[in-house]
Write an enzyme that holds these catalytic residues in place. Structure first.
Site, short mmCIF file in Angstrom:
data_model
loop_
_atom_site.label_atom_id
_atom_site.label_comp_id
_atom_site.label_asym_id
_atom_site.label_seq_id
_atom_site.Cartn_x
_atom_site.Cartn_y
_atom_site.Cartn_z
N GLU A 169 6.19 -4.67 7.22
CA GLU A 169 6.27 -4.05 7.81
C GLU A 169 6.66 -3.44 9.16
O GLU A 169 6.05 -2.81 9.49
CB GLU A 169 4.53 -3.95 7.95
CG GLU A 169 4.12 -4.03 6.22
CD GLU A 169 3.53 -5.33 5.60
OE1 GLU A 169 2.63 -5.67 4.86
OE2 GLU A 169 4.45 -6.75 6.48
N GLY B 70 0.56 -1.15 -0.38
CA GLY B 70 -0.09 -0.05 0.09
C GLY B 70 1.15 1.26 0.22
O GLY B 70 2.00 1.26 0.45
#
Length: 353
Positions: A139, A67
């Site tokens: 992440e 993203g």
């Protein structure tokens, strides 16, 4: 629809084709791309001309690196957290739609596939890996956690490999990704046009994929799997750190591997490492909808904490590679505060059905 928003849609015979095409950002997903794909995928459910759907990238270097977290961090930093939350709400809903899609769905994945790229490709019925695939859920390095259904997928991988991938953000290649079950088939990328031609001509997706798939090479990390299982089977972050330290004191490839993993974990956000470990503990007890709902709860909470913004600054904006985490050490993460991130419900939970 044209690719001016980073994604395009076309029908070729019986095939609906989704193409990610945002090369300067390595196909990082922004909100417009997510909404366009969701709307088109839903419309294709009722289109009798489309028998199956294919997701691909227009570029060899990357399928999708995740993203657009820089945009999300900017929204959060400038007081527009609800817009950031809506992005994640819509992204997770799209991932869930793909998981439950009523028509055969295949993703053709080569090059870099991180985070949100796996959200798009990792829940579909057919997950085709090209020879240059580089998979990671990195992440924790930016103060987030392996989301987009990572809570569901990773703890279901063989042994403790999912815990390793979640806590370190390690990158693996095609052969290991197929061996661990992240991808269902290997078809060399040079044969993907042949696959698309067959699907456009109306050949059943399962038959076409089976006909073109080849056996991947032996996984490059197979000799390390037993060490990964022994180390990451620990019942706490502290136990895993101790195991890494002990193995790292030795000699040989396993010791070097352990030292690298420990160094990687210590560079990451301590809060994120603890979150990733808890995800692996909790995920086996939840279905995909429950996992995505939990992840929405977590990402909402992290928008109110400093590490995500600091991680994006240090790794993606200023690129000084020197994030200042709060708290700074794994042992300083408060267990009660960690539990609250997971357990306190939101006023507007993400409910998927």
């Amino acid at each position: 629809m044209t690719a001016d928003i980073g994604i395009s849609f076309a029908r070729r015979g019986a095939a609906g084709i989704v193409t990610l095409d945002r090369p300067r950002a390595l196909n990082a997903l922004d909100h417009a791309m997510v909404k366009a794909m969701d709307a088109t995928m839903r419309a294709w459910i009722d289109d009798p001309r489309i028998a199956h759907v294919v997701l691909r990238s227009a570029h060899e270097r990357a399928f999708c690196v995740g993203g657009d977290v820089r945009a999300m961090a900017e929204l959060g930093r400038t007081g527009r957290k609800e817009e950031a939350r809506q992005y994640w709400r819509d992204e997770y809903a799209l991932d869930y739609l793909i998981a439950r899609y009523p028509k055969p769905f295949a993703s053709l994945v080569d090059g870099l596939c991180f985070g949100g790229g796996f959200g798009l490709s990792g829940h579909g019925r057919y997950r085709i890996a090209g020879e240059h695939l580089g998979f990671a859920m990195p992440e924790v390095a930016i103060g987030l956690f392996p989301d987009v259904g990572g809570t569901y997928v990773l703890p279901r991988l063989p042994g403790w490999s999912g815990t390793w991938l979640a806590m370190t953000g390690a990158r693996i290649g095609m052969a290991d990704a197929v061996a661990l079950g992240l991808y269902t088939h290997h078809i060399p990328a040079v044969r993907w046009p042949e696959l698309i031609d067959a699907l456009a001509a109306g050949e059943a997706m399962q038959g076409a994929i089976t006909r073109l798939a080849v056996r991947p090479p032996a996984p490059a990390l197979a000799h390390l799997y037993p060490h990964i299982d022994r180390i990451f089977a620990g019942g706490s972050v502290a136990a895993i750190v101790i195991a890494l330290q002990k193995v790292g004191e030795g000699e040989g490839e396993a010791a070097e591997f352990a030292r690298v993993q420990l160094e990687t974990i210590r560079r990451a956000s301590p809060t994120s490492v603890h979150i990733a470990f808890q995800q692996m503990q909790r995920g086996l007890g939840l279905d995909l909808a429950g996992c995505l709902g939990l992840e929405f709860r977590l990402v909402t909470r992290l928008l109110d904490q400093p590490d995500f913004f600091e991680g994006v600054r240090a790794l993606l904006v200023d690129k000084d590679q020197r994030p200042v985490w709060q708290p700074a050490r794994l042992e300083d993460v408060d267990p009660a505060a960690l539990a609250a991130l997971f357990d306190e419900p939101l006023a507007d939970e993400l409910l998927l059905a």
